[in-house]
Design a protein around this motif. Structure first.
Motif, PDB file in Angstrom:
ATOM      1  N   LEU A   1       0.825  -1.201   0.000  1.00  0.00           N
ATOM      2  CA  LEU A   1       0.000   0.000   0.000  1.00  0.00           C
ATOM      3  C   LEU A   1       0.865   1.259   0.000  1.00  0.00           C
ATOM      4  CD1 LEU A   1      -3.030   0.577  -0.021  1.00  0.00           C
ATOM      5  CD2 LEU A   1      -2.912   0.922   2.444  1.00  0.00           C
ATOM      6  N   SER A   2       1.939   1.256   0.770  1.00  0.00           N
ATOM      7  CA  SER A   2       2.848   2.409   0.786  1.00  0.00           C
ATOM      8  C   SER A   2       3.456   2.643  -0.592  1.00  0.00           C
ATOM      9  CB  SER A   2       3.954   2.194   1.812  1.00  0.00           C
ATOM     10  OG  SER A   2       3.440   2.139   3.119  1.00  0.00           O
ATOM     11  N   ALA A   3       3.861   1.565  -1.249  1.00  0.00           N
ATOM     12  CA  ALA A   3       4.457   1.682  -2.581  1.00  0.00           C
ATOM     13  C   ALA A   3       3.462   2.251  -3.579  1.00  0.00           C
ATOM     14  CB  ALA A   3       4.964   0.322  -3.051  1.00  0.00           C
TER      15      ALA A   3
ATOM     16  N   GLU B   1       3.087   5.972  -2.908  1.00  0.00           N
ATOM     17  CA  GLU B   1       4.311   6.700  -3.243  1.00  0.00           C
ATOM     18  C   GLU B   1       4.708   6.561  -4.710  1.00  0.00           C
ATOM     19  OE1 GLU B   1       7.098   5.056  -0.501  1.00  0.00           O
ATOM     20  OE2 GLU B   1       5.915   5.670   1.259  1.00  0.00           O
ATOM     21  N   GLY B   2       3.981   5.752  -5.458  1.00  0.00           N
ATOM     22  CA  GLY B   2       4.248   5.601  -6.883  1.00  0.00           C
ATOM     23  C   GLY B   2       5.540   4.874  -7.197  1.00  0.00           C
ATOM     24  N   ARG B   3       5.888   3.892  -6.380  1.00  0.00           N
ATOM     25  CA  ARG B   3       7.106   3.132  -6.614  1.00  0.00           C
ATOM     26  C   ARG B   3       6.808   1.639  -6.676  1.00  0.00           C
ATOM     27  NH1 ARG B   3       8.375   0.679  -1.837  1.00  0.00           N
ATOM     28  NH2 ARG B   3       7.560   1.663   0.082  1.00  0.00           N
ATOM     29  N   LYS B   4       7.790   0.858  -7.061  1.00  0.00           N
ATOM     30  CA  LYS B   4       7.637  -0.584  -7.111  1.00  0.00           C
ATOM     31  C   LYS B   4       7.820  -1.157  -5.704  1.00  0.00           C
ATOM     32  CE  LYS B   4       9.317  -4.701  -9.528  1.00  0.00           C
ATOM     33  NZ  LYS B   4      10.271  -5.214 -10.551  1.00  0.00           N
ATOM     34  N   PRO B   5       6.919  -2.024  -5.251  1.00  0.00           N
ATOM     35  CA  PRO B   5       7.067  -2.574  -3.904  1.00  0.00           C
ATOM     36  C   PRO B   5       8.229  -3.558  -3.819  1.00  0.00           C
ATOM     37  CG  PRO B   5       5.234  -3.622  -5.022  1.00  0.00           C
ATOM     38  CD  PRO B   5       5.686  -2.501  -5.914  1.00  0.00           C
ATOM     39  N   VAL B   6       8.782  -3.667  -2.636  1.00  0.00           N
ATOM     40  CA  VAL B   6       9.868  -4.612  -2.373  1.00  0.00           C
ATOM     41  C   VAL B   6       9.397  -5.555  -1.268  1.00  0.00           C
ATOM     42  CG1 VAL B   6      12.238  -4.906  -1.619  1.00  0.00           C
ATOM     43  CG2 VAL B   6      11.604  -2.909  -3.001  1.00  0.00           C
TER      44      VAL B   6
END
Length: 254
Positions: free
Chosen positions: A238-240, A243-248
């Protein structure tokens, strides 16, 4: 108000109207819609409810930022709405001109008649956000579409076109975009003049047949959802997204 209300000739029209956020539901909107339905339940003049979105949308579902920052508040409000929908005694007709995502898609599963534009698109992105379907979504999609199609759409988070939704028995009909308002208006007007007690009694038969097997499934979905939503994986997903980034994701141990 982000849920606009209009009433005439026995028809309560409720419009989801938060276009800058693609009509995404925050906690206040879930509560507003539940409140409108509770009032309609008590008002004998209301024969039928028409639910639609503004500006060619239906809704992007639950507000992702609020789900990240105030999950307990928005979850409680959404839960109240779905409890209201499950027991609502009057017919609800949905007019879907554009995307219906996540909880907005689930709202449609509780409407009695759903008419979608041929441009409409549906999706349940729970898994992509590190979560699981809830409020009966998995059970209702499985019951309508079968195991194979339900798995394809829920596990892979694949979009569901209007034609796919019709083939999966999730909506009532697909209507050309230019004809949608006219077709829905005719259906709603018909419901408004039919004998109201007979309409309500028939809906109660359909609702009781559904709720008889659905209640236990909803409880199971909620337990699984709460466990998964509290996981580090869900928080990262959800944070990714926000924030518009790829999740890790951390590697799993054998």
């Amino acid at each position: 108000m982000t849920i606009r209300s209009e009433f005439e000739y026995g028809i309560l029209r409720l419009t989801i109207d938060r276009p800058a956020q693609r009509n995404a539901f925050n906690a206040d909107m879930f509560d507003q819609l539940a409140g409108e339905l509770d009032a309609a339940r008590q008002n004998d003049k209301v024969r039928v409810v028409l639910l639609k979105g503004s500006t060619g949308l239906f809704s992007a579902g639950a507000d992702v930022r609020e789900s990240l920052n105030a999950p307990e508040t928005i979850d409680a409000a959404a839960g109240r709405l779905f409890e209201t929908l499950r027991s609502f005694p009057k017919p609800i007709v949905a007019e879907v001109a554009g995307p219906a995502v996540g909880d907005a898609f689930t709202i449609l599963l509780y409407c009695d008649l759903v008419y979608a534009s041929d441009k409409a698109l549906f999706s349940v992105p729970s898994v992509a956000l590190g979560r699981t379907p809830r409020f009966g979504t998995a059970a209702l999609v499985f019951g309508s579409a079968g195991a194979a199609r339900a798995a394809e759409k829920l596990l892979l988070c694949e979009p569901i076109s209007a034609d796919d939704a019709l083939a999966m028995r999730l909506i009532s009909a697909v209507v050309p975009e230019d004809d949608l308002v006219k077709v829905v208006a005719a259906k709603v007007a018909r419901l408004a003049v039919l004998p109201p007690q007979a309409v309500a009694a028939t809906k109660s038969l359909l609702r009781d047949a559904r709720n008889g097997w659905l209640t236990a499934q909803i409880e199971n979905e909620e337990a699984v959802y709460r466990r998964q939503a509290a996981s580090p994986e869900a928080k990262e997903a959800l944070s990714a997204f926000v924030e518009g980034r790829k999740p890790v994701f951390a590697a799993t141990e054998d």
